[in-house]
Write an enzyme that holds these catalytic residues in place. Structure first.
Site, short mmCIF file in Angstrom:
data_model
loop_
_atom_site.label_atom_id
_atom_site.label_comp_id
_atom_site.label_asym_id
_atom_site.label_seq_id
_atom_site.Cartn_x
_atom_site.Cartn_y
_atom_site.Cartn_z
N ASP A 139 0.79 -1.23 0.00
CA ASP A 139 0.00 0.00 0.00
C ASP A 139 0.82 1.28 0.00
OD1 ASP A 139 -2.51 1.12 -0.18
OD2 ASP A 139 -2.75 1.34 1.98
N CYS A 193 -20.39 -12.09 -8.03
CA CYS A 193 -21.40 -11.21 -7.44
C CYS A 193 -22.81 -11.53 -7.93
CB CYS A 193 -21.08 -9.75 -7.78
SG CYS A 193 -19.59 -9.12 -7.00
N CYS A 196 -26.52 -9.70 -7.25
CA CYS A 196 -26.53 -8.98 -5.97
C CYS A 196 -26.09 -7.53 -6.17
CB CYS A 196 -25.61 -9.67 -4.97
SG CYS A 196 -25.51 -8.84 -3.36
N CYS A 199 -24.00 -4.00 -2.01
CA CYS A 199 -22.98 -2.97 -1.76
C CYS A 199 -23.34 -1.66 -2.44
CB CYS A 199 -21.61 -3.46 -2.20
SG CYS A 199 -21.47 -3.87 -3.97
N CYS A 203 -24.46 2.23 -0.30
CA CYS A 203 -23.59 3.42 -0.29
C CYS A 203 -24.39 4.68 0.01
CB CYS A 203 -22.88 3.55 -1.64
SG CYS A 203 -21.75 4.97 -1.68
N CYS A 219 -16.95 9.06 -2.39
CA CYS A 219 -16.78 7.99 -1.40
C CYS A 219 -16.44 8.57 -0.03
CB CYS A 219 -15.68 7.05 -1.87
SG CYS A 219 -15.27 5.74 -0.69
N CYS A 246 -15.32 4.30 5.86
CA CYS A 246 -16.70 3.80 5.79
C CYS A 246 -16.64 2.32 5.45
CB CYS A 246 -17.49 4.57 4.74
SG CYS A 246 -19.20 4.02 4.52
N CYS A 249 -20.31 -0.59 2.35
CA CYS A 249 -20.37 -1.47 1.18
C CYS A 249 -19.71 -2.81 1.44
CB CYS A 249 -19.76 -0.78 -0.04
SG CYS A 249 -17.99 -0.48 0.05
N CYS A 253 -21.86 -7.19 2.27
CA CYS A 253 -21.57 -8.23 1.28
C CYS A 253 -21.95 -9.60 1.82
CB CYS A 253 -20.10 -8.21 0.91
SG CYS A 253 -19.64 -9.49 -0.30
#
Length: 353
Positions: A139, A193, A196, A199, A203, A219, A246, A249, A253
């Site tokens: 990261d 996914c 579905c 998510c 939001c 976001c 946050c 989302c 899941c």
């Protein structure tokens, strides 16, 4: 440099060693250029959906291809360390006197924990393959961890664009080891996914223009962490009591029902003072107190002013009259962004119904 194909025995031993270092997921992708991955990044940047994150664009070629960053690399070892929470990440949604901190930031800084494990694994790998080379990333470099994780079979990028694992749900810290060792790549994971849209529906700020697309400028994680200026008024009410990141989302899941709590890793256990912090106490933080409270935490990276700005937005949404006094003091803060947020919060708290 040896550059010989890796043996099956080395691959099996690598997986075992990765598990011993605490990684829940491991897979291997090619370090060669991938045109679709590069094109997707170009489209995202071209639409300015990265907001003020200029570092996403400044080294775009290296981000798009591991071999541009390091030409000698043959393979990318993608790894994931679970931080699956024991408690419901949305539990504080109705407690307006408290701030909500994203699950990943409630414990110690994951960069330190994951990078130390990556370095130990990399040293082990070099010892098994003399003459080969490695580089570790978590990261802090132009590495596309999520697309590489999908390419390596760890999971797939869900409709919220985060990696989803069949075993660990949405809760994986990702890291990568680039190496000159020529491993046979794993098969890329296919999206699961289906129909579905949990998510996307969850939001609060409609940050997803379409499935599998994110506009970071909308976001809450971007707005409360990366965005240094005033939070746009159109998003302030939707932020609620979220003061750092946050999880909405991720938390909704359905694949999370398979994730096991990562409580065995003490580094990721929530600190008591960060699990349900009171806004009144956070609003009183000066720079020194902020640094003490968030020592060893990823929250320390954004600094006192940005964090208090976030707390003021939450205070303005709280309808809690006891916060009028601490908010009033901040209306004269030396930082203009903090002062403006305080003035907004004060108007919200004192508005006649």
């Amino acid at each position: 440099m040896v550059n010989r194909p890796a043996t099956d025995d080395l691959r099996v031993a690598l997986v075992e060693q990765a598990r011993a270092e605490g990684f829940a997921a491991i897979g291997i992708a090619s370090a060669a250029p991938d045109r679709p991955r590069a094109e997707q990044l170009d489209l995202w940047l071209g639409d300015d959906r990265h907001g003020t994150m200029d570092w996403m664009a400044t080294r775009v070629a290296e981000r798009a291809s591991p071999q541009t960053l390091w030409p000698e690399a043959n393979s990318v070892i993608a790894l994931g360390m679970s931080y699956a929470p024991a408690n419901d990440p949305l539990a504080l949604a109705g407690e307006s006197d408290k701030g909500r901190i994203s699950v990943y930031a409630q414990g110690r800084d994951y960069h330190d924990t994951v990078k130390k494990a990556l370095k130990r694994l990399a040293r082990w790998l070099v010892a098994q393959a003399p003459g080969e080379q490695v580089k570790v990333f978590v990261d802090t470099a132009p590495v596309m961890e999520k697309p590489l994780g999908q390419a390596a079979g760890l999971g797939w990028q869900g409709k919220h664009t985060n990696l989803v694992s069949r075993a660990d749900g949405s809760w994986l810290f990702l890291g990568a080891i680039y190496t000159t060792i020529d491993f046979a790549p794993d098969a890329a994971h296919q999206p699961r996914c289906g129909s579905c849209s949990a998510c996307l529906d969850a939001c609060p700020t409609a940050a997803f223009p379409a499935p599998f697309q994110l506009d970071a400028r909308r976001c809450i994680s971007y707005l409360t962490i990366e965005n240094a200026g005033p939070i746009p008024h159109e998003f302030r009410k939707a932020i609620g009591n979220r003061i750092y990141g946050c999880d909405d989302c991720l938390a909704v899941c359905p694949w999370n029902r398979f994730a096991q709590s990562a409580a065995a890793n003490a580094a990721f256990l929530p600190r008591a003072e960060l699990a349900a912090p009171r806004l009144a106490e956070l609003l009183a933080l000066d720079d020194a107190a902020f640094r003490r409270l968030f020592s060893g935490s990823p929250i320390k990276r954004i600094g006192r002013n940005r964090f208090v700005r976030n707390c003021l937005i939450a205070a303005g949404n709280s309808a809690d009259p006891t916060l009028v006094e601490p908010v009033s003091r901040l209306a004269r803060d030396a930082d203009p962004v903090v002062a403006e947020a305080a003035q907004w919060a004060l108007r919200e708290l004192t508005a006649v119904p």
